[in-house]
Design an enzyme around this catalytic site. Structure first.
Site, PDB file in Angstrom:
ATOM      1  N   TRP A  33       2.501  -6.937  35.034  1.00  0.00           N
ATOM      2  CA  TRP A  33       3.685  -5.982  35.708  1.00  0.00           C
ATOM      3  C   TRP A  33       3.825  -4.925  34.152  1.00  0.00           C
ATOM      4  O   TRP A  33       3.624  -5.510  33.248  1.00  0.00           O
ATOM      5  CB  TRP A  33       5.176  -6.467  35.479  1.00  0.00           C
ATOM      6  CG  TRP A  33       6.052  -5.894  36.115  1.00  0.00           C
ATOM      7  CD1 TRP A  33       6.182  -5.349  37.509  1.00  0.00           C
ATOM      8  CD2 TRP A  33       7.166  -5.171  35.498  1.00  0.00           C
ATOM      9  NE1 TRP A  33       7.304  -4.838  37.604  1.00  0.00           N
ATOM     10  CE2 TRP A  33       8.086  -4.609  36.337  1.00  0.00           C
ATOM     11  CE3 TRP A  33       7.777  -5.214  34.153  1.00  0.00           C
ATOM     12  CZ2 TRP A  33       9.061  -3.870  36.236  1.00  0.00           C
ATOM     13  CZ3 TRP A  33       8.754  -4.691  33.914  1.00  0.00           C
ATOM     14  CH2 TRP A  33       9.265  -3.749  34.702  1.00  0.00           C
ATOM     15  N   SER A  83       5.834 -12.406  34.612  1.00  0.00           N
ATOM     16  CA  SER A  83       6.193 -13.268  33.475  1.00  0.00           C
ATOM     17  C   SER A  83       6.501 -14.628  33.930  1.00  0.00           C
ATOM     18  O   SER A  83       6.317 -15.940  33.272  1.00  0.00           O
ATOM     19  CB  SER A  83       7.392 -12.643  32.568  1.00  0.00           C
ATOM     20  OG  SER A  83       6.993 -11.670  31.821  1.00  0.00           O
ATOM     21  N   VAL A 122       6.296  -8.811  30.279  1.00  0.00           N
ATOM     22  CA  VAL A 122       7.319  -7.686  30.145  1.00  0.00           C
ATOM     23  C   VAL A 122       8.231  -7.952  31.181  1.00  0.00           C
ATOM     24  O   VAL A 122       8.167  -8.180  32.334  1.00  0.00           O
ATOM     25  CB  VAL A 122       6.842  -6.364  30.281  1.00  0.00           C
ATOM     26  CG1 VAL A 122       7.671  -5.265  30.346  1.00  0.00           C
ATOM     27  CG2 VAL A 122       5.629  -5.964  29.143  1.00  0.00           C
ATOM     28  N   ILE A 139      12.008  -6.294  31.914  1.00  0.00           N
ATOM     29  CA  ILE A 139      13.071  -5.139  31.612  1.00  0.00           C
ATOM     30  C   ILE A 139      14.393  -5.123  32.526  1.00  0.00           C
ATOM     31  O   ILE A 139      14.086  -5.600  33.516  1.00  0.00           O
ATOM     32  CB  ILE A 139      12.339  -3.754  31.858  1.00  0.00           C
ATOM     33  CG1 ILE A 139      11.022  -3.475  30.991  1.00  0.00           C
ATOM     34  CG2 ILE A 139      13.440  -2.650  31.676  1.00  0.00           C
ATOM     35  CD1 ILE A 139      10.447  -2.209  31.139  1.00  0.00           C
ATOM     36  N   GLY A 189      19.652  -3.564  37.233  1.00  0.00           N
ATOM     37  CA  GLY A 189      21.312  -3.518  37.621  1.00  0.00           C
ATOM     38  C   GLY A 189      21.563  -4.874  38.264  1.00  0.00           C
ATOM     39  O   GLY A 189      22.908  -5.006  38.599  1.00  0.00           O
ATOM     40  N   HIS A 205      18.719 -10.358  38.043  1.00  0.00           N
ATOM     41  CA  HIS A 205      17.284 -10.941  38.076  1.00  0.00           C
ATOM     42  C   HIS A 205      16.711 -11.172  36.713  1.00  0.00           C
ATOM     43  O   HIS A 205      15.865 -12.043  36.376  1.00  0.00           O
ATOM     44  CB  HIS A 205      16.406  -9.899  38.743  1.00  0.00           C
ATOM     45  CG  HIS A 205      14.927 -10.383  38.982  1.00  0.00           C
ATOM     46  ND1 HIS A 205      14.404 -11.068  39.829  1.00  0.00           N
ATOM     47  CD2 HIS A 205      13.807  -9.670  38.350  1.00  0.00           C
ATOM     48  CE1 HIS A 205      13.312 -11.410  39.657  1.00  0.00           C
ATOM     49  NE2 HIS A 205      12.812 -10.202  38.630  1.00  0.00           N
ATOM     50  N   PHE A 251       4.486 -16.885  21.971  1.00  0.00           N
ATOM     51  CA  PHE A 251       5.518 -16.197  22.683  1.00  0.00           C
ATOM     52  C   PHE A 251       5.594 -14.526  22.514  1.00  0.00           C
ATOM     53  O   PHE A 251       6.148 -14.065  21.593  1.00  0.00           O
ATOM     54  CB  PHE A 251       6.793 -16.694  22.725  1.00  0.00           C
ATOM     55  CG  PHE A 251       7.866 -16.305  23.563  1.00  0.00           C
ATOM     56  CD1 PHE A 251       7.959 -16.994  24.792  1.00  0.00           C
ATOM     57  CD2 PHE A 251       8.652 -15.246  23.293  1.00  0.00           C
ATOM     58  CE1 PHE A 251       8.709 -16.661  25.901  1.00  0.00           C
ATOM     59  CE2 PHE A 251       9.553 -15.069  24.417  1.00  0.00           C
ATOM     60  CZ  PHE A 251       9.517 -15.634  25.599  1.00  0.00           C
ATOM     61  N   ARG A 284       7.217  -1.732  20.678  1.00  0.00           N
ATOM     62  CA  ARG A 284       6.561  -3.154  20.365  1.00  0.00           C
ATOM     63  C   ARG A 284       5.448  -3.419  20.597  1.00  0.00           C
ATOM     64  O   ARG A 284       4.723  -4.603  20.335  1.00  0.00           O
ATOM     65  CB  ARG A 284       7.707  -4.166  20.918  1.00  0.00           C
ATOM     66  CG  ARG A 284       8.938  -4.049  20.326  1.00  0.00           C
ATOM     67  CD  ARG A 284      10.009  -4.951  21.046  1.00  0.00           C
ATOM     68  NE  ARG A 284      11.433  -5.074  20.350  1.00  0.00           N
ATOM     69  CZ  ARG A 284      12.274  -4.060  20.396  1.00  0.00           C
ATOM     70  NH1 ARG A 284      12.196  -3.098  21.037  1.00  0.00           N
ATOM     71  NH2 ARG A 284      13.518  -4.351  19.673  1.00  0.00           N
TER      72      ARG A 284
END
Length: 157
Positions: free
Chosen positions: A26, A57, A80, A82, A85, A88, A113, A127
């Site tokens: 993802w 993930s 990743v 993110i 709304g 989840h 990690f 990052r």
């Protein structure tokens, strides 16, 4: 985001270590940056490593468990997540963190990690170790996995 207080890195010898890098698919741009940083760090450390891809993930923990069952000395988990709304984000972040922690403790082996839990895409780009990024969390996760594997080797004699 703060790089202050980051652990030292870059001078550990991972010779003789078998490390599996497991990465979600993802958000390809961020994930590919994380992978590149991890691979550079493992190459510099002299560790043997291979890359395994999983859908996201959430699937990192079960793949890490299989890597350890297959003899890996350490795993570098990269993903990743993110915030959106819905709840989840919290469910996946928590399950991923708890799952990887459990796998590491059950195996008695380190999981570096490198799962980014982000408010927005820009935080990930900052990052991911990409050109213009402020941090390289893939490299940091790989370095942590190598250093911890060495500590564990020393403690176990």
């Amino acid at each position: 985001m703060s790089g202050k207080g980051a652990p030292r890195s870059g001078d550990a010898s991972g010779a003789g270590l078998d490390v599996v890098v497991i990465a979600g698919t993802w958000h390809e741009t961020i994930t590919d940056g994380l992978i590149a940083g991890a691979q550079r760090t493992l190459d510099a450390a002299g560790a043997t490593h291979r890359l395994v891809r999983v859908p996201g993930s959430f699937e990192l923990a079960v793949a890490a468990q299989a890597a350890f069952a297959g003899g890996a000395d350490a795993v570098v988990a990269l993903g990743v997540i993110i915030r959106g709304g819905t709840p989840h984000f919290e469910y996946v972040s928590s399950a991923t963190t708890d799952g990887l922690t459990r796998v590491a403790l059950d195996a008695g082996k380190p999981v570096g990690f490198g799962v980014l839990t982000l408010e927005d895409e820009q935080q990930g780009l900052d990052r991911a170790g990409l050109p213009g990024s402020i941090e390289d969390k893939g490299a940091e996760a790989a370095d942590a996995a190598v250093r911890t594997a060495l500590v564990l080797r020393d403690l176990r004699g």
